[in-house]
Scaffold this motif. Structure first.
Motif, PDB file in Angstrom:
ATOM      1  N   ASP A  57       0.849  -1.190   0.000  1.00  0.00           N
ATOM      2  CA  ASP A  57       0.000   0.000   0.000  1.00  0.00           C
ATOM      3  C   ASP A  57       0.884   1.240   0.000  1.00  0.00           C
ATOM      4  OD1 ASP A  57      -2.654   0.045  -0.246  1.00  0.00           O
ATOM      5  OD2 ASP A  57      -3.121  -0.139   1.881  1.00  0.00           O
ATOM      6  N   GLU A  84       1.166   5.351  -0.220  1.00  0.00           N
ATOM      7  CA  GLU A  84       0.354   6.530   0.023  1.00  0.00           C
ATOM      8  C   GLU A  84       0.427   7.489  -1.166  1.00  0.00           C
ATOM      9  OE1 GLU A  84       1.926   8.171   3.583  1.00  0.00           O
ATOM     10  OE2 GLU A  84       1.591   6.354   4.773  1.00  0.00           O
ATOM     11  N   THR A  85      -0.536   8.398  -1.221  1.00  0.00           N
ATOM     12  CA  THR A  85      -0.544   9.386  -2.305  1.00  0.00           C
ATOM     13  C   THR A  85       0.526  10.458  -2.088  1.00  0.00           C
ATOM     14  OG1 THR A  85      -2.266  10.609  -1.119  1.00  0.00           O
ATOM     15  CG2 THR A  85      -2.983   9.056  -2.821  1.00  0.00           C
ATOM     16  N   GLY A  95       4.915   4.495   2.687  1.00  0.00           N
ATOM     17  CA  GLY A  95       4.085   3.375   3.099  1.00  0.00           C
ATOM     18  C   GLY A  95       4.614   2.844   4.412  1.00  0.00           C
TER      19      GLY A  95
END
Length: 538
Positions: free
Chosen positions: A135, A137-138, A240
């Motif tokens: 995952d 992150e933006t 992340g």
């Protein structure tokens, strides 16, 4: 040319919508291939290798991937390079690096910069998340860096809280190994400490490299050797959940020793008689107490320094590589292999007469015959809770990543005799530790967090560095803890004894010696210079 005239100019025909779309920032179509995505995903999970088309994944020495022709439109890449070169760049230099860097690109509004940012933050981030099964992150850190002649980024692991994947997009001219500037990857030992470069990735136009940020992701940008070439890149980190980090490895403590017994005749045989004059020693002490540092030129007698200088170039001396490279890189002499005159110089600096001489010239309590003058200041060093500030000397220094005050003395202390007599009794007799070092191109020391912070007298006796220039590096820089401000710089000077009294909040490093030094060592008919480096403790 006005916009209207340009539209009618036959030399610049109007482009179709299809042609315009090709110039948009589009990542290589290979990355959308399901076979490649599955192959990458499986290889990454198994820590295996994978290669297909423009994509090559390797997991040694740690997982990393090269994507050639990352962006499909050549004209877009050229326009992006033009926009980036027009940015304002800040020169950055400390113990770890020397290069130029733009401000963060997240707020830039230029057309091509905005597009590449959108591609990296959006499509490429989602592709990475899918392939790595992580995952991301933006939030993405991204900036532009320029490396030119002698610029470098030394060994580090990129680990800061939240960094998960590092990436670099190269926008370089035709590049060869002889130009330097490779991305070097290090192997690691059982303590997760870097050992040596085992793989070097050559920068290539429109290629992107990414790697997993981990406790073993040690890498460096090798010094750029080419003159007139610019190693331009976009780089940053996807954020992340960080990988687990093992317990921090602490190096074994280097043993210290008290003075060795030698006759005072050793001092008279070796030291310039000027420094043996009690009146001159008093002058030196006054200057040292005012600034906590001093350089004493022509310290050794001419005949002695000539013998040592010649002996140090002897092939019989065995030089051991001092590492790990995330902390230091230089040669240390095996004292069992040095010629007799070098051994005698070492003994001079460790001897009881020399401890007394240092006490006389600094006012420090390095011998019981010359106690320091601080009995009236026993409480000067006490903190609010009554403990001495010299206690509990361990501390941490944040290791660097890619991403003086009015006085010149190190640490900003107004006196060199602030340690209380009670502390001295607790610490035992005065001690020292030293080494004979060899300095050549590529050598350095870095700030790191395993150094015990305490009061000490640093001594350097440089040999064989005639004609040395500051731009070569190799100088010792003193800075305040957790600050970038330089307090003091000690430059190599042949047969000069440099002494600096360093407090607990003062750190030091030796600046990377760059390729421009090769002209000087050639002129001196040698490939290196040397120093005796000692630390003395009250």
């Amino acid at each position: 040319m006005s916009p209207k005239k340009r539209q009618n100019d036959p030399a610049t025909p109007k482009k179709s919508k299809k042609e315009k779309r090709v110039e948009l920032a589009v990542i290589n179509s290979d990355l959308r291939d399901e076979v490649i995505q599955k192959g990458m995903r499986d290889a990454w999970q198994k820590k295996d290798s994978f290669s297909n088309g423009n994509v090559r994944l390797d997991c040694a020495p740690f997982p990393h991937c090269q994507i050639t022709n990352f962006l499909q439109s050549e004209s877009f890449v050229e326009s992006l390079q033009t926009e980036l070169l027009q940015l304002h760049f800040n020169s950055k230099s400390n113990d770890l690096y020397k290069f130029q860097q733009s401000d963060d690109l997240r707020e830039r509004r230029e057309h091509h910069i905005s597009q590449i940012r959108s591609i990296i933050f959006g499509e490429f981030r989602l592709w990475l998340s899918e392939v790595l099964q992580v995952d991301l992150e933006t939030t993405v850190d991204i900036s532009c860096a320029k490396y030119e002649h002698t610029d470098v980024l030394l060994c580090h692991d990129d680990e800061l809280e939240g960094r998960r994947v590092a990436f670099i997009l190269y926008l370089v001219p035709p590049w060869e190994v002889k130009d330097g500037g490779t991305l070097d990857l290090f192997s690691t030992d059982e303590h997760c400490q870097p050992v040596s470069v085992v793989k070097s990735l050559l920068p290539r136009w429109n290629s992107l490299v990414f790697f997993e940020v981990s406790p073993v992701s040690f890498h460096q940008v090798a010094e750029v050797l080419a003159e007139g070439k610019c190693r331009l890149s976009l780089s940053g980190w996807f954020h992340g959940q960080s990988l687990p980090r093992p317990q921090r490895y602490m190096e074994p403590h280097v043993p210290r020793h008290t003075h060795i017994l030698r006759d005072e005749s050793l001092i008279f045989e070796w030291v310039n008689e000027m420094y043996l004059d009690p009146c001159y020693q008093a002058q030196v002490q006054q200057e040292f107490e005012d600034s906590s540092e001093i350089c004493l030129p022509n310290f050794l007698q001419e005949e002695k320094i000539r013998q040592v200088r010649s002996a140090l170039q002897s092939s019989e001396i065995q030089w051991q590589r001092r590492c790990p490279p995330n902390k230091r890189c230089y040669g240390r002499a095996d004292m069992q292999t040095v010629p007799s005159c070098v051994k005698e110089c070492w003994e001079l600096l460790s001897s009881e007469p020399f401890f007394i001489l240092l006490s006389n010239m600094t006012g420090l309590g390095l011998h019981f015959l010359t106690p320091c003058d601080d009995e009236d200041d026993e409480d000067d060093d006490k903190s609010e809770d009554g403990k001495s500030e010299t206690e509990n000397g361990d501390g941490e220094v944040k290791e660097g990543t890619e991403n003086g005050d009015g006085n010149t003395h190190a640490g900003g202390s107004s006196s060199t005799t602030e340690t209380s007599s009670a502390d001295k009794k607790a610490k035992g007799p005065p001690t020292c530790v030293g080494e004979l070092r060899r300095w050549a191109q590529g050598n350095y020391t870095l700030l790191h967090d395993s150094v015990k912070r305490e009061y000490a007298l640093d001594l350097q006796l440089h040999i064989g560095c005639a004609g040395w220039k500051a731009e070569f590096g190799g100088f010792t820089s003193y800075i305040a803890h957790d600050e970038d401000e330089e307090l003091l710089t000690v430059y190599p000077e042949d047969n000069c004894l440099a002494m600096v009294y360093r407090d607990k909040d003062t750190l030091k490093f030796i600046k990377h010696i760059n390729n421009s030094s090769s002209a000087n060592v050639s002129a001196q008919n040698t490939t290196a210079f040397y120093d005796f480096s000692f630390n003395y403790y009250e």
